[in-house]
Design a protein around this motif. Structure first.
Motif, PDB file in Angstrom:
ATOM      1  N   ILE A  81      -3.333  -9.781   4.731  1.00  0.00           N
ATOM      2  CA  ILE A  81      -2.654  -9.213   5.894  1.00  0.00           C
ATOM      3  C   ILE A  81      -1.550  -8.277   5.425  1.00  0.00           C
ATOM      4  CG2 ILE A  81      -1.232  -9.730   7.910  1.00  0.00           C
ATOM      5  CD1 ILE A  81      -2.781 -12.396   8.100  1.00  0.00           C
ATOM      6  N   ALA A  82      -1.528  -7.079   5.989  1.00  0.00           N
ATOM      7  CA  ALA A  82      -0.457  -6.112   5.746  1.00  0.00           C
ATOM      8  C   ALA A  82       0.295  -5.925   7.057  1.00  0.00           C
ATOM      9  CB  ALA A  82      -1.031  -4.787   5.256  1.00  0.00           C
ATOM     10  N   ASP A  83       1.539  -6.405   7.096  1.00  0.00           N
ATOM     11  CA  ASP A  83       2.389  -6.270   8.278  1.00  0.00           C
ATOM     12  C   ASP A  83       3.396  -5.169   8.030  1.00  0.00           C
ATOM     13  OD1 ASP A  83       1.713  -8.233  10.294  1.00  0.00           O
ATOM     14  OD2 ASP A  83       2.327  -9.758   8.848  1.00  0.00           O
ATOM     15  N   LEU A  84       3.347  -4.121   8.839  1.00  0.00           N
ATOM     16  CA  LEU A  84       4.276  -3.005   8.725  1.00  0.00           C
ATOM     17  C   LEU A  84       5.205  -3.034   9.925  1.00  0.00           C
ATOM     18  CD1 LEU A  84       5.068  -0.407   7.169  1.00  0.00           C
ATOM     19  CD2 LEU A  84       3.414   0.801   8.598  1.00  0.00           C
ATOM     20  N   TYR A  85       6.492  -2.878   9.655  1.00  0.00           N
ATOM     21  CA  TYR A  85       7.493  -2.834  10.716  1.00  0.00           C
ATOM     22  C   TYR A  85       8.225  -1.505  10.625  1.00  0.00           C
ATOM     23  CZ  TYR A  85       6.533  -7.795  10.929  1.00  0.00           C
ATOM     24  OH  TYR A  85       5.897  -9.000  11.040  1.00  0.00           O
ATOM     25  N   LEU A  86       8.290  -0.803  11.763  1.00  0.00           N
ATOM     26  CA  LEU A  86       8.947   0.491  11.823  1.00  0.00           C
ATOM     27  C   LEU A  86       9.519   0.654  13.225  1.00  0.00           C
ATOM     28  CD1 LEU A  86       9.420   3.097  10.149  1.00  0.00           C
ATOM     29  CD2 LEU A  86       7.351   4.005  11.191  1.00  0.00           C
ATOM     30  N   SER A  87      10.762   1.117  13.318  1.00  0.00           N
ATOM     31  CA  SER A  87      11.410   1.240  14.624  1.00  0.00           C
ATOM     32  C   SER A  87      10.686   2.269  15.493  1.00  0.00           C
ATOM     33  CB  SER A  87      12.873   1.645  14.451  1.00  0.00           C
ATOM     34  OG  SER A  87      12.961   2.996  14.029  1.00  0.00           O
ATOM     35  N   ILE A 102      -3.084   3.180   3.638  1.00  0.00           N
ATOM     36  CA  ILE A 102      -3.688   2.225   4.564  1.00  0.00           C
ATOM     37  C   ILE A 102      -4.428   3.095   5.570  1.00  0.00           C
ATOM     38  CG2 ILE A 102      -3.301   0.337   6.175  1.00  0.00           C
ATOM     39  CD1 ILE A 102      -0.617  -0.168   4.703  1.00  0.00           C
ATOM     40  N   ILE A 103      -5.749   3.104   5.453  1.00  0.00           N
ATOM     41  CA  ILE A 103      -6.555   4.130   6.103  1.00  0.00           C
ATOM     42  C   ILE A 103      -7.290   3.589   7.326  1.00  0.00           C
ATOM     43  CG2 ILE A 103      -8.375   5.843   5.749  1.00  0.00           C
ATOM     44  CD1 ILE A 103      -7.681   5.678   2.725  1.00  0.00           C
ATOM     45  N   GLN A 118      -6.298  -6.817   6.929  1.00  0.00           N
ATOM     46  CA  GLN A 118      -5.978  -6.964   8.349  1.00  0.00           C
ATOM     47  C   GLN A 118      -4.625  -6.282   8.523  1.00  0.00           C
ATOM     48  OE1 GLN A 118      -7.651  -8.844  10.801  1.00  0.00           O
ATOM     49  NE2 GLN A 118      -6.140  -8.342  12.341  1.00  0.00           N
ATOM     50  N   PHE A 119      -4.541  -5.235   9.359  1.00  0.00           N
ATOM     51  CA  PHE A 119      -3.318  -4.444   9.489  1.00  0.00           C
ATOM     52  C   PHE A 119      -2.646  -4.684  10.833  1.00  0.00           C
ATOM     53  CE2 PHE A 119      -1.113  -0.495  10.723  1.00  0.00           C
ATOM     54  CZ  PHE A 119      -0.172  -0.449   9.710  1.00  0.00           C
ATOM     55  N   ARG A 120      -1.324  -4.894  10.769  1.00  0.00           N
ATOM     56  CA  ARG A 120      -0.534  -5.036  11.989  1.00  0.00           C
ATOM     57  C   ARG A 120       0.686  -4.127  11.891  1.00  0.00           C
ATOM     58  NH1 ARG A 120      -1.217 -11.494  11.940  1.00  0.00           N
ATOM     59  NH2 ARG A 120       0.338 -11.280  10.311  1.00  0.00           N
ATOM     60  N   LEU A 121       0.998  -3.469  12.990  1.00  0.00           N
ATOM     61  CA  LEU A 121       2.186  -2.625  13.084  1.00  0.00           C
ATOM     62  C   LEU A 121       3.085  -3.210  14.159  1.00  0.00           C
ATOM     63  CD1 LEU A 121       3.817  -0.039  12.447  1.00  0.00           C
ATOM     64  CD2 LEU A 121       2.425   1.132  14.168  1.00  0.00           C
ATOM     65  N   ASN A 122       4.297  -3.596  13.767  1.00  0.00           N
ATOM     66  CA  ASN A 122       5.261  -4.203  14.705  1.00  0.00           C
ATOM     67  C   ASN A 122       4.623  -5.338  15.498  1.00  0.00           C
ATOM     68  OD1 ASN A 122       7.187  -2.376  13.806  1.00  0.00           O
ATOM     69  ND2 ASN A 122       6.757  -0.920  15.436  1.00  0.00           N
ATOM     70  N   MET A 182      -8.461  -2.376   8.079  1.00  0.00           N
ATOM     71  CA  MET A 182      -8.188  -1.040   7.553  1.00  0.00           C
ATOM     72  C   MET A 182      -8.406  -1.051   6.045  1.00  0.00           C
ATOM     73  SD  MET A 182      -5.076   0.245  10.036  1.00  0.00           S
ATOM     74  CE  MET A 182      -5.057   1.926   9.481  1.00  0.00           C
ATOM     75  N   HIS A 183      -8.564   0.128   5.494  1.00  0.00           N
ATOM     76  CA  HIS A 183      -8.851   0.289   4.063  1.00  0.00           C
ATOM     77  C   HIS A 183      -7.541   0.537   3.316  1.00  0.00           C
ATOM     78  CE1 HIS A 183     -11.032   2.860   0.791  1.00  0.00           C
ATOM     79  NE2 HIS A 183     -10.750   1.659   0.373  1.00  0.00           N
ATOM     80  N   TRP A 184      -7.221  -0.348   2.375  1.00  0.00           N
ATOM     81  CA  TRP A 184      -6.011  -0.275   1.557  1.00  0.00           C
ATOM     82  C   TRP A 184      -6.431   0.238   0.191  1.00  0.00           C
ATOM     83  CZ3 TRP A 184      -0.949  -2.788   1.849  1.00  0.00           C
ATOM     84  CH2 TRP A 184      -0.325  -2.980   0.626  1.00  0.00           C
TER      85      TRP A 184
END
Length: 181
Positions: free
Chosen positions: A49-55, A125-126, A156-160, A167-169
């Motif tokens: 799992i790749a969790d990305l957090y961005l305002s 992360i494509i 498995q990609f999650r944004l906020n 997705m392809h890493w």
């Protein structure tokens, strides 16, 4: 990289069959599987799992004048991956509209100097496009054959906290890639 001899005939067989298999997989596989929440899968079958957090403010900057604005790095991102947390810079990745023109974007993530993931300072992360599986399979076969190839995996990609599915890493091919290989 290889610790065993390569069976050339196996690779020839796989390479000959690959276009047909990948066309069927990439084009006939319903899109809903690419955006399914995989957290319900058995633990031993789950993808990383790749969790990305961005305002929202930073996302707004990236979206302000697409595609041009998406190419500029923004600071202040947080990436959680493999039980580690990283402060990152990031921007949208890719020239084609499906990388930046839909809600699900492709990302280029840059880590601080000295903070590498498996020797990588920049990671892509494509967004799943028509070549996602074939690119990943090609990189894996090249690495097995002893050819320089980017590190590649599905995540498995999650944004906020919002799930964006599989997705392809993969590695960014640059000086860091050459140093690692």
């Amino acid at each position: 990289r290889l610790n065993r001899p390569v069976n050339r005939q196996s690779y020839v067989t796989v390479v000959k069959a690959l276009p047909t298999l990948l066309k069927s997989f990439c084009y006939d596989w319903p899109q809903r599987y690419l955006t399914t929440d995989l957290s319900t899968m058995p633990e031993d079958n789950r993808l990383p799992i790749a969790d990305l957090y961005l305002s929202e403010e930073k996302i707004g900057l990236l979206n302000s004048n697409l595609p041009t604005s998406g190419a500029n790095y923004v600071k202040g991102g947080i990436l959680k991956y493999d039980s580690s947390t990283y402060k990152v810079q990031l921007h949208y990745r890719g020239d084609l509209w499906y990388h930046w023109g839909t809600e699900q974007k492709s990302w280029r993530v840059k880590f601080k100097k000295g903070e590498l993931i498996n020797g990588m300072r920049r990671v892509n992360i494509i967004n799943p496009g028509p070549d996602m599986i074939s690119d990943h399979a090609t990189y894996l076969m090249a690495a097995e054959a002893g050819v320089l190839a980017p590190q590649s995996q599905m995540v498995q990609f999650r944004l906020n906290e919002k799930n964006f599915g599989v997705m392809h890493w993969c590695d960014q091919i640059n000086e860091d890639f050459l140093r690692w290989n």
